[in-house]
Scaffold this active site. Structure first.
Site, PDB file in Angstrom:
ATOM      1  N   TYR A 135       0.874  -1.179   0.000  1.00 47.91           N
ATOM      2  CA  TYR A 135       0.000   0.000   0.000  1.00 47.91           C
ATOM      3  C   TYR A 135       0.907   1.224   0.000  1.00 47.91           C
ATOM      4  N   THR A 138       2.221   6.948   1.537  1.00 49.93           N
ATOM      5  CA  THR A 138       3.123   7.928   2.153  1.00 49.93           C
ATOM      6  C   THR A 138       4.326   8.232   1.271  1.00 49.93           C
ATOM      7  N   GLY A 177       5.320  -0.773   3.682  1.00 46.10           N
ATOM      8  CA  GLY A 177       5.814  -2.081   4.083  1.00 46.10           C
ATOM      9  C   GLY A 177       5.693  -3.070   2.937  1.00 46.10           C
ATOM     10  N   GLN A 330       3.083  -1.657  42.969  1.00 45.55           N
ATOM     11  CA  GLN A 330       3.134  -2.549  41.801  1.00 45.55           C
ATOM     12  C   GLN A 330       1.717  -2.766  41.269  1.00 45.55           C
ATOM     13  N   ARG A 333       0.304   0.171  39.283  1.00 47.45           N
ATOM     14  CA  ARG A 333       0.893   0.319  37.938  1.00 47.45           C
ATOM     15  C   ARG A 333       0.441  -0.793  36.998  1.00 47.45           C
ATOM     16  N   GLY A 401      15.318  -5.057  36.460  1.00 42.55           N
ATOM     17  CA  GLY A 401      16.437  -5.215  35.532  1.00 42.55           C
ATOM     18  C   GLY A 401      16.185  -6.290  34.500  1.00 42.55           C
ATOM     19  N   THR A 422       2.189   5.803  15.120  1.00 43.46           N
ATOM     20  CA  THR A 422       2.470   6.684  13.981  1.00 43.46           C
ATOM     21  C   THR A 422       1.814   6.190  12.703  1.00 43.46           C
ATOM     22  N   GLU A 424      -0.627   4.324  10.037  1.00 40.80           N
ATOM     23  CA  GLU A 424      -2.094   4.368   9.910  1.00 40.80           C
ATOM     24  C   GLU A 424      -2.668   5.621  10.520  1.00 40.80           C
ATOM     25  N   ASP A 426      -0.790   9.375  12.337  1.00 37.58           N
ATOM     26  CA  ASP A 426      -0.147   9.877  13.560  1.00 37.58           C
ATOM     27  C   ASP A 426      -1.233  10.114  14.610  1.00 37.58           C
TER      28      ASP A 426
HETATM   29  C1  LIG Z   1      -3.411  -4.811  12.748  1.00 43.22           C
HETATM   30  C2  LIG Z   1      -3.142  -4.247  11.387  1.00 43.22           C
HETATM   31  C3  LIG Z   1      -3.711  -5.130  10.393  1.00 43.22           C
HETATM   32  C4  LIG Z   1      -3.474  -5.037   9.075  1.00 43.22           C
HETATM   33  C5  LIG Z   1      -2.584  -4.019   8.445  1.00 43.22           C
HETATM   34  C6  LIG Z   1      -1.207  -4.507   8.219  1.00 43.22           C
HETATM   35  C7  LIG Z   1      -0.143  -3.959   8.763  1.00 43.22           C
HETATM   36  C8  LIG Z   1      -0.225  -2.808   9.714  1.00 43.22           C
HETATM   37  C9  LIG Z   1       1.102  -2.161   9.854  1.00 43.22           C
HETATM   38  C10 LIG Z   1       1.424  -1.030   9.214  1.00 43.22           C
HETATM   39  C11 LIG Z   1       0.504  -0.412   8.236  1.00 43.22           C
HETATM   40  C12 LIG Z   1       0.738   1.044   8.134  1.00 43.22           C
HETATM   41  C13 LIG Z   1       0.176   1.516   6.830  1.00 43.22           C
HETATM   42  C14 LIG Z   1       0.124   2.984   6.742  1.00 43.22           C
HETATM   43  O1  LIG Z   1       0.643   3.700   7.535  1.00 43.22           O
HETATM   44  S1  LIG Z   1      -0.779   3.504   5.395  1.00 43.22           S
HETATM   45  C15 LIG Z   1      -0.693   5.260   5.470  1.00 43.22           C
HETATM   46  C16 LIG Z   1      -1.471   5.800   6.641  1.00 43.22           C
HETATM   47  N1  LIG Z   1      -1.626   7.210   6.490  1.00 43.22           N
HETATM   48  C17 LIG Z   1      -2.536   7.903   7.174  1.00 43.22           C
HETATM   49  O2  LIG Z   1      -3.239   7.411   8.043  1.00 43.22           O
HETATM   50  C18 LIG Z   1      -2.677   9.343   6.777  1.00 43.22           C
HETATM   51  C19 LIG Z   1      -3.424  10.148   7.828  1.00 43.22           C
HETATM   52  N2  LIG Z   1      -4.079  11.267   7.197  1.00 43.22           N
HETATM   53  C20 LIG Z   1      -5.417  11.190   6.830  1.00 43.22           C
HETATM   54  O3  LIG Z   1      -6.106  10.215   7.033  1.00 43.22           O
HETATM   55  C21 LIG Z   1      -6.002  12.429   6.184  1.00 43.22           C
HETATM   56  O4  LIG Z   1      -4.975  13.179   5.586  1.00 43.22           O
HETATM   57  C22 LIG Z   1      -6.735  13.331   7.224  1.00 43.22           C
HETATM   58  C23 LIG Z   1      -5.827  13.667   8.368  1.00 43.22           C
HETATM   59  C24 LIG Z   1      -7.956  12.617   7.697  1.00 43.22           C
HETATM   60  C25 LIG Z   1      -7.127  14.651   6.544  1.00 43.22           C
HETATM   61  O5  LIG Z   1      -7.770  14.310   5.347  1.00 43.22           O
HETATM   62  P1  LIG Z   1      -8.361  15.460   4.416  1.00 43.22           P
HETATM   63  O6  LIG Z   1      -8.763  14.852   3.138  1.00 43.22           O
HETATM   64  O7  LIG Z   1      -7.409  16.610   4.386  1.00 43.22           O
HETATM   65  O8  LIG Z   1      -9.688  15.807   5.189  1.00 43.22           O
HETATM   66  P2  LIG Z   1     -10.042  17.020   6.128  1.00 43.22           P
HETATM   67  O9  LIG Z   1     -10.009  18.245   5.315  1.00 43.22           O
HETATM   68  O10 LIG Z   1      -9.253  16.963   7.391  1.00 43.22           O
HETATM   69  O11 LIG Z   1     -11.560  16.616   6.462  1.00 43.22           O
HETATM   70  C26 LIG Z   1     -12.536  16.757   5.447  1.00 43.22           C
HETATM   71  C27 LIG Z   1     -13.749  15.951   5.871  1.00 43.22           C
HETATM   72  O12 LIG Z   1     -13.483  14.569   5.621  1.00 43.22           O
HETATM   73  C28 LIG Z   1     -13.712  13.811   6.783  1.00 43.22           C
HETATM   74  N3  LIG Z   1     -12.817  12.644   6.747  1.00 43.22           N
HETATM   75  C29 LIG Z   1     -11.464  12.664   6.767  1.00 43.22           C
HETATM   76  N4  LIG Z   1     -10.988  11.412   6.713  1.00 43.22           N
HETATM   77  C30 LIG Z   1     -12.066  10.583   6.654  1.00 43.22           C
HETATM   78  C31 LIG Z   1     -12.213   9.171   6.581  1.00 43.22           C
HETATM   79  N5  LIG Z   1     -11.160   8.353   6.581  1.00 43.22           N
HETATM   80  N6  LIG Z   1     -13.480   8.676   6.536  1.00 43.22           N
HETATM   81  C32 LIG Z   1     -14.548   9.514   6.554  1.00 43.22           C
HETATM   82  N7  LIG Z   1     -14.484  10.869   6.621  1.00 43.22           N
HETATM   83  C33 LIG Z   1     -13.241  11.375   6.666  1.00 43.22           C
HETATM   84  C34 LIG Z   1     -13.412  14.752   7.906  1.00 43.22           C
HETATM   85  O13 LIG Z   1     -14.000  14.302   9.095  1.00 43.22           O
HETATM   86  C35 LIG Z   1     -14.021  16.029   7.366  1.00 43.22           C
HETATM   87  O14 LIG Z   1     -15.399  15.959   7.554  1.00 43.22           O
HETATM   88  P3  LIG Z   1     -16.215  17.323   7.860  1.00 43.22           P
HETATM   89  O15 LIG Z   1     -17.633  16.851   7.993  1.00 43.22           O
HETATM   90  O16 LIG Z   1     -15.652  17.878   9.130  1.00 43.22           O
HETATM   91  O17 LIG Z   1     -15.958  18.194   6.669  1.00 43.22           O
HETATM   92  C1  LIG Z   2       6.703   1.208  10.755  1.00 47.69           C
HETATM   93  C2  LIG Z   2       5.955   2.046   9.757  1.00 47.69           C
HETATM   94  C3  LIG Z   2       5.240   1.422   8.737  1.00 47.69           C
HETATM   95  C4  LIG Z   2       4.572   2.194   7.781  1.00 47.69           C
HETATM   96  N1  LIG Z   2       3.922   1.556   6.747  1.00 47.69           N
HETATM   97  C5  LIG Z   2       3.353   2.306   5.771  1.00 47.69           C
HETATM   98  C6  LIG Z   2       2.736   1.668   4.646  1.00 47.69           C
HETATM   99  O1  LIG Z   2       2.731   0.448   4.537  1.00 47.69           O
HETATM  100  N2  LIG Z   2       2.187   2.458   3.685  1.00 47.69           N
HETATM  101  C7  LIG Z   2       2.189   3.823   3.767  1.00 47.69           C
HETATM  102  O2  LIG Z   2       1.673   4.471   2.866  1.00 47.69           O
HETATM  103  N3  LIG Z   2       2.748   4.457   4.847  1.00 47.69           N
HETATM  104  C8  LIG Z   2       3.324   3.722   5.833  1.00 47.69           C
HETATM  105  N4  LIG Z   2       3.903   4.350   6.908  1.00 47.69           N
HETATM  106  C9  LIG Z   2       3.918   5.812   6.973  1.00 47.69           C
HETATM  107  C10 LIG Z   2       2.964   6.334   8.037  1.00 47.69           C
HETATM  108  O3  LIG Z   2       1.646   6.129   7.633  1.00 47.69           O
HETATM  109  C11 LIG Z   2       3.223   7.821   8.283  1.00 47.69           C
HETATM  110  O4  LIG Z   2       4.520   7.942   8.808  1.00 47.69           O
HETATM  111  C12 LIG Z   2       2.189   8.378   9.245  1.00 47.69           C
HETATM  112  O5  LIG Z   2       0.958   8.528   8.584  1.00 47.69           O
HETATM  113  C13 LIG Z   2       2.612   9.709   9.859  1.00 47.69           C
HETATM  114  O6  LIG Z   2       2.801  10.659   8.848  1.00 47.69           O
HETATM  115  P1  LIG Z   2       4.160  11.516   8.808  1.00 47.69           P
HETATM  116  O7  LIG Z   2       5.303  10.582   8.847  1.00 47.69           O
HETATM  117  O8  LIG Z   2       4.033  12.462   7.681  1.00 47.69           O
HETATM  118  O9  LIG Z   2       4.147  12.321  10.191  1.00 47.69           O
HETATM  119  P2  LIG Z   2       4.027  13.925  10.336  1.00 47.69           P
HETATM  120  O10 LIG Z   2       2.653  14.350  10.019  1.00 47.69           O
HETATM  121  O11 LIG Z   2       5.152  14.554   9.608  1.00 47.69           O
HETATM  122  O12 LIG Z   2       4.223  14.027  11.929  1.00 47.69           O
HETATM  123  C14 LIG Z   2       5.287  14.786  12.503  1.00 47.69           C
HETATM  124  C15 LIG Z   2       4.709  15.585  13.657  1.00 47.69           C
HETATM  125  O13 LIG Z   2       3.845  16.599  13.121  1.00 47.69           O
HETATM  126  C16 LIG Z   2       2.607  16.611  13.819  1.00 47.69           C
HETATM  127  N5  LIG Z   2       1.556  17.120  12.947  1.00 47.69           N
HETATM  128  C17 LIG Z   2       1.375  16.832  11.645  1.00 47.69           C
HETATM  129  N6  LIG Z   2       0.302  17.481  11.155  1.00 47.69           N
HETATM  130  C18 LIG Z   2      -0.223  18.200  12.179  1.00 47.69           C
HETATM  131  C19 LIG Z   2      -1.352  19.096  12.321  1.00 47.69           C
HETATM  132  N7  LIG Z   2      -2.167  19.364  11.307  1.00 47.69           N
HETATM  133  N8  LIG Z   2      -1.577  19.643  13.542  1.00 47.69           N
HETATM  134  C20 LIG Z   2      -0.774  19.341  14.586  1.00 47.69           C
HETATM  135  N9  LIG Z   2       0.313  18.530  14.510  1.00 47.69           N
HETATM  136  C21 LIG Z   2       0.574  17.972  13.326  1.00 47.69           C
HETATM  137  C22 LIG Z   2       2.406  15.142  14.211  1.00 47.69           C
HETATM  138  O14 LIG Z   2       1.507  15.040  15.305  1.00 47.69           O
HETATM  139  C23 LIG Z   2       3.840  14.737  14.592  1.00 47.69           C
HETATM  140  O15 LIG Z   2       4.064  15.112  15.943  1.00 47.69           O
HETATM  141  C24 LIG Z   2       4.578   3.604   7.880  1.00 47.69           C
HETATM  142  C25 LIG Z   2       5.268   4.232   8.924  1.00 47.69           C
HETATM  143  C26 LIG Z   2       5.952   3.460   9.865  1.00 47.69           C
HETATM  144  C27 LIG Z   2       6.709   4.152  10.975  1.00 47.69           C
END
Ligand SMILES: CC/C=C\C/C=C\C/C=C\CCCC(=O)SCCNC(=O)CCNC(=O)[C@H](O)C(C)(C)COP(=O)(O)OP(=O)(O)OC[C@H]1O[C@@H](n2cnc3c(N)ncnc32)[C@H](O)[C@@H]1OP(=O)(O)O
Ligand SMILES: Cc1cc2nc3c(=O)[nH]c(=O)nc-3n(C[C@H](O)[C@H](O)[C@H](O)COP(=O)(O)OP(=O)(O)OC[C@H]3O[C@@H](n4cnc5c(N)ncnc54)[C@H](O)[C@@H]3O)c2cc1C
Length: 627
Positions: A135, A138, A177, A330, A333, A401, A422, A424, A426
């Site tokens: 996937y 990022t 990943g 203990q 905690r 320890g 972090t 999925e 932050d």
């Molecule tokens: C146990 C695990 C099992 C399986 C998986 C396998 C392995 C797991 C290990 C590692 C996997 C890691 C994989 C990754 O990290 S993938 C990458 C992950 N990245 C993120 O999570 C990015 C985070 N950022 C976001 O989600 C978005 O950028 C955002 C912060 C939500 C902002 O989005 P944006 O488009 O700018 O929206 P806003 O302007 O903030 O909001 C507009 C509007 O949309 C609503 N909204 C936002 N997101 C969602 C959503 N997901 N669903 C529904 N609605 C959403 C938001 O609430 C707002 O609504 P309003 O009514 O207020 O307008």
């Molecule tokens: C082990 C690991 C596995 C991963 N696997 C995947 C994968 O498979 N696929 C994939 O696509 N990605 C993957 N990622 C990436 C991961 O999804 C991102 O690192 C994560 O979404 C955080 O985004 P960032 O790194 O840009 O953090 P940043 O957003 O740069 O965070 C840095 C700091 O800024 C702060 N910050 C950011 N925005 C705001 C705001 N608007 N207001 C206040 N504070 C803010 C955060 O809170 C944090 O303290 C993985 C990451 C790790 C560590």
């Protein structure tokens, strides 16, 4: 001594039916049966050995992970395991690998955002592992801000293709990943450009490597991003870097359930919220909540068993020293973490129901609960991963320890788990989403729209609306406070779901009573932690706060005799726990001593390097001493 249960006396103290609690923890008799069978299958197979992970150099460690994943796939097919059993097997193998993202994100992304035709084409290949996916969302420059992603997908009407390109260094895909060395395909998120117009971020299936020789295809630069935190831990995963140099893909490889591009290059947005493109992240966040209860319960199991084995101070007239589990410090905690493990288990069950319900509603174009599902998955993912990461570290400290030894299992558990705060999303960024949801609810109350579901309680803050405060203006300024409010909102959800669980029929002698005590510990420990807020807002008087603390201590005493049985109910094998401190038989000291001599450093009595670097010092010091 071998064969002796050093925790037998503790187990005799149990005041409830442990076998019945195992079913509660597993979720059903069926789940328990499958868990027992698959856990034993893995534990009994030396191919799944994992006690050497922290000592292997990265390339050997990674090759070993590939071997295990291939062997696991072989066993799954030989034994004709179901998808449920196969998922359990990967869980009990307990090794982060590219398969996590193939099964946990690549396939769900296609199922969630691909058309029926695209699913028919790609899912059979993925289910048979004839392609391996990741996937790729990022980038080096953007992770949290998905709308800031820079990778482009430009439609070429002359060839009916998208041109995928990395226009800048910061647009390099970074972190996915499974990407670094293994995946042949990626669901890649890129800005859709048609005739110069930017339509925002969409998902595309892109082949990265040849299925013949595994070499990157033309225009693809891909590799691993390097070592990560800790030995072993997440270094079994090939988190990768990926750049595209004008890579062409057929138009039908854009995931088109949510939006489409016609042959003529016309962009069509289905009449659905654009955020459905984020659906895979919502799915994984709800799975991460259940995952948190697994990780926290593993650490608590280790710390609880060791706390019953460890004795320190308190000997009377030459008698045995005090078990450290009997110290109130203990207990104060450890037991809130034990309660949290159960609490997260139950809220994880509810969240899975909420997610399934939302997905069913989406089928009927009912988007009414989508905002709540987003807020709950985001908020509970944030809360449970933060508490679990801190809780694993606290469990290490609870073991003194010996908790710092790799053979305790806790350092690696911590190192492999902490990125969950972090990835999925932050945790703070996700809490800000919850805060936005709460503030939107407040702003709607004044219009007569009564809040329902997990925000129904907010209906009682009508007075807030008299101030007609400008929600937008204050949000950024008050964001730190709003994040705290978001945490409190999520904690309230956890408490309410624990209470709802207790209202169900829970069979087994004494089981419900134990869960009631754990629920009390969960909410009273939160109340104690945040009593300042309750006192400052007069929700509690000082006397009530003191009474709550007294009740909390009383509940610690109630749980104490049942602590070992409550962690036995997690039903973890010694292989899965991989911890000498957490052994079922409590035979800690002989096994710690035995394990020390197996360390490679003890293969020679005189260490490599003595003659080059130590002996000259000693000789020099001897010469000085003679002067
Ligand atoms: C146990 C695990 C099992 C399986 C998986 C396998 C392995 C797991 C290990 C590692 C996997 C890691 C994989 C990754 O990290 S993938 C990458 C992950 N990245 C993120 O999570 C990015 C985070 N950022 C976001 O989600 C978005 O950028 C955002 C912060 C939500 C902002 O989005 P944006 O488009 O700018 O929206 P806003 O302007 O903030 O909001 C507009 C509007 O949309 C609503 N909204 C936002 N997101 C969602 C959503 N997901 N669903 C529904 N609605 C959403 C938001 O609430 C707002 O609504 P309003 O009514 O207020 O307008
Ligand atoms: C082990 C690991 C596995 C991963 N696997 C995947 C994968 O498979 N696929 C994939 O696509 N990605 C993957 N990622 C990436 C991961 O999804 C991102 O690192 C994560 O979404 C955080 O985004 P960032 O790194 O840009 O953090 P940043 O957003 O740069 O965070 C840095 C700091 O800024 C702060 N910050 C950011 N925005 C705001 C705001 N608007 N207001 C206040 N504070 C803010 C955060 O809170 C944090 O303290 C993985 C990451 C790790 C560590």
């Amino acid at each position: 001594m071998e064969g002796v249960d050093h925790l037998a006396d503790e187990r005799k103290k149990a005041e409830f039916n442990v076998e019945a609690m195992k079913i509660v923890w597993a979720g059903s008799q069926h789940n328990l049966e499958v868990s027992n069978r698959i856990s034993k299958l893995v534990a009994d197979d030396p191919a799944f050995r994992k006690d050497d992970r922290t000592m292997l150099p990265r390339k050997e460690l990674f090759k070993n992970t590939l071997r295990k994943a291939a062997y696991a796939w072989k066993r799954i097919n030989e034994l004709r395991l179901s998808e449920e059993e196969a998922s359990k097997l990967r869980f009990y193998v307990d090794e982060t690998a590219y398969t996590d993202l193939h099964w946990g994100m690549f396939i769900p992304a296609i199922k969630g955002q691909g058309t029926d035709e695209q699913q028919r084409k790609w899912l059979p290949l993925a289910y048979k592992m004839q392609i391996i996916g990741c996937y790729a969302q990022t980038e080096l420059g953007h992770g949290s801000n998905v709308q800031g992603l820079e990778t482009t997908a430009t439609f070429d009407p002359h060839t009916d293709e998208f041109v995928i390109h990395s226009p800048t260094l910061t647009s390099s895909k970074w972190w996915p990943g499974g990407l670094g060395k293994v995946s042949t395909h990626a669901v890649t998120y890129a800005r859709l450009i048609i005739d110069g117009k930017d339509h925002g971020v969409h998902g595309f299936i892109v082949q990265l490597r040849s299925l013949e020789d595994h070499r990157p295809l033309p225009g693809i630069t891909v590799g691993d991003i390097g070592m990560k935190f800790g030995n072993g831990a997440y270094n079994t995963m090939d988190n990768g870097v990926l750049r595209f140099d004008h890579v062409r893909i057929p138009r039908n490889q854009m995931l088109m359930k949510v939006s489409q591009v016609t042959r003529e290059g016309k962009y069509k947005q289905s009449d659905v919220p654009r955020q459905l493109v984020y659906g895979t992240m919502v799915y994984v966040r709800q799975r991460i909540v259940a995952d948190a209860s697994c990780y926290l319960s593993r650490a608590v199991c280790i710390a609880t068993r060791y706390s019953a084995v460890r004795r320190q101070f308190g000997s009377q007239n030459g008698g045995p020293e005090t078990q450290v589990i009997d110290y109130k410090t203990q207990q104060s905690r450890l037991f809130p973490l034990l309660a949290s493990a159960y609490a997260f288990r139950f809220v994880g069950e509810w969240l899975e129901w909420l997610y399934t319900d939302v997905m069913q509603r989406l089928q009927a174009n009912d988007f009414s609960t989508l905002p709540e599902a987003h807020a709950c998955t985001a908020g509970l993912k944030s809360l449970t991963t933060s508490v679990t990461a801190d809780g694993i570290e606290e469990c290490r400290k609870l073991c003194g320890g010996h908790g710092y030894l790799c053979t305790s299992g806790l350092p690696e558990l911590f190192a492999v788990y902490v990125p969950a705060c972090t990835y999925e999303g932050d945790n703070i960024v996700l809490l800000l989403q919850v805060a936005r949801f709460l503030m939107k609810t407040v702003s709607q109350i004044g219009t007569g729209k009564q809040p329902v579901g997990t925000i129904a309680y907010m209906g009682r803050i009508e007075h807030l609306m008299q101030c007609r405060c400008n929600v937008q203006r204050g949000f950024a300024e008050l964001s730190a406070d709003l994040v705290e409010a978001a945490v409190a909102h999520c904690q309230l959800i956890v408490v309410s779901k624990f209470i709802e669980k207790l209202q169900q029929d829970i069979p087994g002698e004494g089981v419900k009573q134990q869960l009631e005590a754990l629920c009390g510990i969960y909410y009273l420990s939160l109340l104690h932690k945040h009593q300042g807020d309750f006192l400052a807002t007069s929700y509690l008087t000082p006397k009530q706060s003191a009474l709550a603390n007294d009740q909390l201590r009383a509940l610690y005493s109630k749980v104490r005799p049942n602590a070992i049985a409550l962690v036995d109910a997690f039903n973890y094998s010694d292989h899965f726990l991989s911890s000498i401190l957490g052994r079922y038989d409590g035979n800690v000291y002989p096994k710690l001593y035995e394990a020390a001599w197996k360390d490679p450093l003890n293969e020679s009595v005189v260490p490599d390097g003595y003659h080059e670097y130590v002996r000259p010092l000693l000789k020099q010091q001897l010469h000085t001493a003679r002067l």
